[in-house]
Design a protein around this motif. Structure first.
Motif, mmCIF file in Angstrom:
data_model
loop_
_atom_site.group_PDB
_atom_site.id
_atom_site.type_symbol
_atom_site.label_atom_id
_atom_site.label_comp_id
_atom_site.label_asym_id
_atom_site.label_seq_id
_atom_site.Cartn_x
_atom_site.Cartn_y
_atom_site.Cartn_z
ATOM 1 N N GLY A 169 -15.090 6.752 6.963
ATOM 2 C CA GLY A 169 -14.871 7.680 8.049
ATOM 3 C C GLY A 169 -13.388 7.886 8.296
ATOM 4 N N GLY A 170 -12.951 7.650 9.523
ATOM 5 C CA GLY A 170 -11.553 7.846 9.877
ATOM 6 C C GLY A 170 -10.700 6.626 9.679
ATOM 7 N N ARG A 171 -11.173 5.696 8.861
ATOM 8 C CA ARG A 171 -10.385 4.499 8.609
ATOM 9 C C ARG A 171 -10.411 4.156 7.118
ATOM 10 N NH1 ARG A 171 -14.245 -0.136 11.478
ATOM 11 N NH2 ARG A 171 -16.010 0.051 10.025
ATOM 12 N N LEU A 172 -9.438 3.335 6.718
ATOM 13 C CA LEU A 172 -9.366 2.868 5.343
ATOM 14 C C LEU A 172 -9.493 1.353 5.360
ATOM 15 C CD1 LEU A 172 -8.762 3.696 2.351
ATOM 16 C CD2 LEU A 172 -6.378 3.085 2.814
ATOM 17 N N LEU A 173 -10.461 0.849 4.596
ATOM 18 C CA LEU A 173 -10.659 -0.593 4.470
ATOM 19 C C LEU A 173 -9.757 -1.098 3.355
ATOM 20 C CD1 LEU A 173 -14.560 -0.548 4.681
ATOM 21 C CD2 LEU A 173 -12.936 -0.907 6.550
ATOM 22 N N VAL A 174 -8.947 -2.092 3.668
ATOM 23 C CA VAL A 174 -7.940 -2.579 2.729
ATOM 24 C C VAL A 174 -8.196 -4.064 2.481
ATOM 25 C CG1 VAL A 174 -5.470 -2.850 2.281
ATOM 26 C CG2 VAL A 174 -6.295 -0.904 3.660
ATOM 27 N N GLY A 175 -8.627 -4.378 1.244
ATOM 28 C CA GLY A 175 -8.832 -5.777 0.864
ATOM 29 C C GLY A 175 -7.572 -6.330 0.247
ATOM 30 N N LEU B 67 0.845 -1.193 0.000
ATOM 31 C CA LEU B 67 0.000 0.000 0.000
ATOM 32 C C LEU B 67 0.881 1.243 0.000
ATOM 33 C CD1 LEU B 67 -2.863 1.225 0.255
ATOM 34 C CD2 LEU B 67 -2.565 1.115 2.754
ATOM 35 N N LEU B 68 0.625 2.129 -0.961
ATOM 36 C CA LEU B 68 1.388 3.360 -1.095
ATOM 37 C C LEU B 68 0.484 4.551 -0.839
ATOM 38 C CD1 LEU B 68 3.275 2.464 -4.405
ATOM 39 C CD2 LEU B 68 4.000 1.991 -2.047
ATOM 40 N N ARG B 69 1.121 5.674 -0.426
ATOM 41 C CA ARG B 69 0.336 6.887 -0.156
ATOM 42 C C ARG B 69 1.068 8.119 -0.686
ATOM 43 N NH1 ARG B 69 -0.727 7.395 5.845
ATOM 44 N NH2 ARG B 69 1.521 7.922 5.913
ATOM 45 N N LEU B 70 0.311 8.989 -1.361
ATOM 46 C CA LEU B 70 0.834 10.268 -1.809
ATOM 47 C C LEU B 70 0.339 11.338 -0.837
ATOM 48 C CD1 LEU B 70 2.238 12.105 -3.903
ATOM 49 C CD2 LEU B 70 0.051 12.184 -5.137
ATOM 50 N N ARG B 71 1.279 11.957 -0.132
ATOM 51 C CA ARG B 71 0.922 13.002 0.838
ATOM 52 C C ARG B 71 1.875 14.181 0.658
ATOM 53 N NH1 ARG B 71 0.143 11.467 7.056
ATOM 54 N NH2 ARG B 71 -1.922 10.911 6.221
ATOM 55 N N GLU C 6 5.034 7.385 -0.179
ATOM 56 C CA GLU C 6 5.592 6.584 0.899
ATOM 57 C C GLU C 6 4.835 5.269 1.009
ATOM 58 O OE1 GLU C 6 5.130 8.913 4.424
ATOM 59 O OE2 GLU C 6 3.010 9.312 4.039
ATOM 60 N N THR C 7 5.494 4.272 1.570
ATOM 61 C CA THR C 7 4.856 2.978 1.807
ATOM 62 C C THR C 7 4.152 3.007 3.156
ATOM 63 O OG1 THR C 7 6.551 1.833 0.520
ATOM 64 C CG2 THR C 7 5.257 0.504 2.055
ATOM 65 N N VAL C 8 2.929 2.473 3.174
ATOM 66 C CA VAL C 8 2.145 2.420 4.409
ATOM 67 C C VAL C 8 2.158 0.984 4.899
ATOM 68 C CG1 VAL C 8 -0.104 2.819 5.466
ATOM 69 C CG2 VAL C 8 0.673 4.282 3.585
ATOM 70 N N SER C 9 2.695 0.764 6.094
ATOM 71 C CA SER C 9 2.752 -0.588 6.633
ATOM 72 C C SER C 9 2.764 -0.536 8.147
ATOM 73 C CB SER C 9 3.987 -1.336 6.121
ATOM 74 O OG SER C 9 5.166 -0.696 6.584
ATOM 75 N N ASP C 10 2.425 -1.656 8.729
ATOM 76 C CA ASP C 10 2.400 -1.791 10.183
ATOM 77 C C ASP C 10 2.718 -3.244 10.494
ATOM 78 O OD1 ASP C 10 1.914 -1.695 12.910
ATOM 79 O OD2 ASP C 10 -0.262 -1.826 12.672
ATOM 80 N N GLY C 11 3.960 -3.518 10.823
ATOM 81 C CA GLY C 11 4.365 -4.892 11.006
ATOM 82 C C GLY C 11 4.291 -5.632 9.685
ATOM 83 N N GLY C 12 3.584 -6.744 9.674
ATOM 84 C CA GLY C 12 3.451 -7.520 8.444
ATOM 85 C C GLY C 12 2.280 -7.101 7.583
ATOM 86 N N TYR C 13 1.510 -6.128 8.035
ATOM 87 C CA TYR C 13 0.328 -5.694 7.289
ATOM 88 C C TYR C 13 0.631 -4.436 6.489
ATOM 89 C CZ TYR C 13 -2.538 -8.923 10.062
ATOM 90 O OH TYR C 13 -3.088 -10.039 10.637
ATOM 91 N N GLY D 169 0.841 -6.430 3.863
ATOM 92 C CA GLY D 169 1.451 -7.365 2.937
ATOM 93 C C GLY D 169 1.742 -6.712 1.607
ATOM 94 N N ARG D 170 2.073 -7.501 0.628
ATOM 95 C CA ARG D 170 2.476 -6.963 -0.673
ATOM 96 C C ARG D 170 1.332 -6.840 -1.668
ATOM 97 N NH1 ARG D 170 6.795 -10.821 -2.883
ATOM 98 N NH2 ARG D 170 6.718 -9.296 -4.576
ATOM 99 N N PHE D 171 0.225 -7.548 -1.439
ATOM 100 C CA PHE D 171 -0.805 -7.646 -2.480
ATOM 101 C C PHE D 171 -2.132 -7.056 -1.993
ATOM 102 C CE2 PHE D 171 2.264 -11.051 -3.065
ATOM 103 C CZ PHE D 171 2.630 -10.856 -4.393
ATOM 104 N N VAL D 172 -2.453 -5.881 -2.523
ATOM 105 C CA VAL D 172 -3.675 -5.160 -2.155
ATOM 106 C C VAL D 172 -4.609 -5.119 -3.360
ATOM 107 C CG1 VAL D 172 -4.649 -2.968 -1.387
ATOM 108 C CG2 VAL D 172 -2.466 -3.777 -0.439
ATOM 109 N N ASN D 173 -5.812 -5.670 -3.176
ATOM 110 C CA ASN D 173 -6.780 -5.743 -4.281
ATOM 111 C C ASN D 173 -7.728 -4.552 -4.362
ATOM 112 O OD1 ASN D 173 -6.024 -8.263 -5.324
ATOM 113 N ND2 ASN D 173 -7.286 -9.366 -3.842
#
Length: 486
Positions: free
Chosen positions: A334-340, A306-310, A315-322, A324-328
């Motif tokens: 609201g204040g969150r992003l759902l990542v499949g 997961l990448l982010r333009l700010r 920049e790469t967005v990650s938290d530990g192992g999440y 992962g490499r493959f985002v569909n």
């Protein structure tokens, strides 16, 4: 002579005598009109014409003169003289445009030709009837005219757009008998509009992405570039590059396009395309999903996470192992992003803290790993998966819907879209399924007019639902035809 025949002759003779006496003795316009109707019903056409001529001679400025011409048209049809009836229709159109008598006379002529059958003649006068209708609350006969005009235009192939417009104006509850069955059969044909690859100027009929952007429909294909279709102008603009679009994200200044060769953008002000250089090196990123949130742009990739333009910086967005490499797929909530993801199921990113949380960790009943589409829906989250059906996350519970439970026809869910009264889902092999806000479920398949059962993308601009398919391009479904016939 049999008694019924003698009775009919007596009635006719009485009607004729009454008409002649009424005219001679100065009946009112309304009385003369009533007598003409009675004579017509009795089959005394000469008497009807006498009464009508008397009415127009004695009361040339009366409003009932228009009705007299309409009855004269009916008399002409009863005498099997359509040319004279047509003359009265023309006279009414010239002298009393937009009147009920003008509409009724044109409709009577149209119905007469319809029964012959003479399609060209009936179409001419159904269109005349529609044009003559004043637009008031009295729709008696109008829905029949609209329906039969649509049917004839469709049969003759003279004007597909007009056929759809006439069909969409019909109120089916007002139809009776054979017209209700005609409506059912036309619904399969005229509730749809096809945008095949040729019409869009594309070489590929396999649709990868759809997005509505004001008056524009953006269409992406798996291997043949993108096109922009003007909904009002019905004009396609083809963009061969980017060649492999996977998602669109319209913003104020540009339209972002996820592709298998990086990230492209279309500048609204200049109409120019450009590639994001940071996502081109050392090799183009395979961008699969996009979501703009609070001025940031998130890009889900297949291989680079997961990448982010700010503020102009990627920049790469990650938290530990999440994640992962493959985002569909991605969806703001609201204040969150759902990542499949392809291998970690559904993850929830807290946009304030940057921490990820797994739905499977929150609710162990959620077992799907390959999430293909996700949509935040008024306090609910719908999660489409590749092979494990459709899931709904609401409050503290998750629930699965699948082919085995009967709500959807296939467990491979490829796309989703919120509409006014529910959510549509596209499947790989079973068409489209709808989950209504009222708890109802229904489907669209080949029997309903869907040209392909593989629905890979969905977009909505009322009153049209756009369904992107694998192999049959894009089709637009008119929502007014949805659901059971009243």
């Amino acid at each position: 002579m049999a008694r019924p025949a003698r009775s009919a002759l007596v009635a006719a003779a009485i009607a004729l005598a009454l008409c002649r006496a009424a005219v001679a003795e100065g009946a009112t316009a309304a009385e003369a009109l009533s007598l003409a109707r009675a004579a017509l019903a009795a089959g005394e056409y000469a008497a009807a014409r006498t009464a009508l001529r008397g009415l127009r001679s004695s009361f040339p400025a009366d409003a009932l003169v228009a009705d007299s011409f309409a009855i004269d048209a009916a008399v002409a049809l009863a005498e099997r003289d359509p040319l004279r009836a047509r003359a009265f229709v023309a006279l009414l159109a010239a002298r009393f445009p937009g009147s009920r008598p003008a509409f009724s006379a044109a409709l009577a002529v149209a119905d007469w030709y319809h029964e012959l059958p003479d399609r060209a003649g009936s179409l001419e006068y159904y269109l005349a009837a529609i044009a003559a209708h004043g637009g008031g609350a009295d729709r008696d006969g109008l829905d029949r005219a609209l329906l039969r005009a649509a049917a004839t235009e469709s049969w003759l192939g003279v004007d597909g757009r007009a056929a759809r417009e006439h069909f969409r104006a019909v109120r089916p509850a007002a139809l009776e008998g054979a017209d209700r069955e005609l409506y059912r059969s036309l619904r399969v044909r005229l509730a749809w509009e096809r945008f095949d690859a040729g019409r869009l100027g594309l070489a590929d009929a396999n649709i990868s992405a759809l997005a509505v952007d004001g008056d524009d429909l953006w269409v992406g294909t798996w291997n043949g570039g993108a096109a922009r279709w003007s909904l009002s102008g019905e004009v396609a603009t083809r963009f061969p590059n980017p060649a492999y679009p996977r998602a669109f994200e319209p913003t104020d200044r540009r339209v972002w396009v996820a592709t298998f060769e990086g990230l492209a953008s279309y500048a609204r002000a200049t109409g120019r395309w450009s590639l994001v250089p940071e996502l081109q090196e050392p090799a183009p990123a395979k961008v699969q999903a996009l979501e703009a949130v609070s001025g940031d742009l998130y890009a889900g990739t297949l291989g680079d996470g997961l990448l982010r333009l700010r503020d102009g910086v990627w920049e790469t967005v990650s938290d530990g192992g999440y994640p992962g490499r493959f985002v569909n797929c991605l969806a703001a909530d609201g204040g969150r992003l759902l990542v499949g993801t392809m291998d970690h199921g559904l993850l929830v990113l807290d946009l304030r803290t940057g921490r990820f949380e797994s739905l499977a960790a929150l609710h162990p009943a959620f077992t799907a790993r390959n999430v293909t589409t996700v949509i935040a829906d008024r306090g609910r989250v719908w999660i489409g998966t590749y092979g494990e059906g459709l899931w709904r996350w609401e409050g503290g519970a998750v629930r699965r819907f699948g082919k085995d439970t009967g709500e959807i026809g296939d467990d491979w869910v490829l796309a989703s879209c919120r509409v006014a009264d529910g959510v549509w889902f596209g499947t790989f092999g079973a068409g489209a399924s709808f989950a209504g806000d009222d708890g109802s479920w229904r489907r669209l398949g080949v029997a309903d007019g869907l040209p392909s059962l593989d629905v890979s993308a969905i977009a909505w601009r009322p009153p049209l639902l756009f369904l992107g398919t694998l192999g049959a391009g894009v089709c637009a479904y008119w929502e007014g035809a949805d659901g059971p016939l009243p």
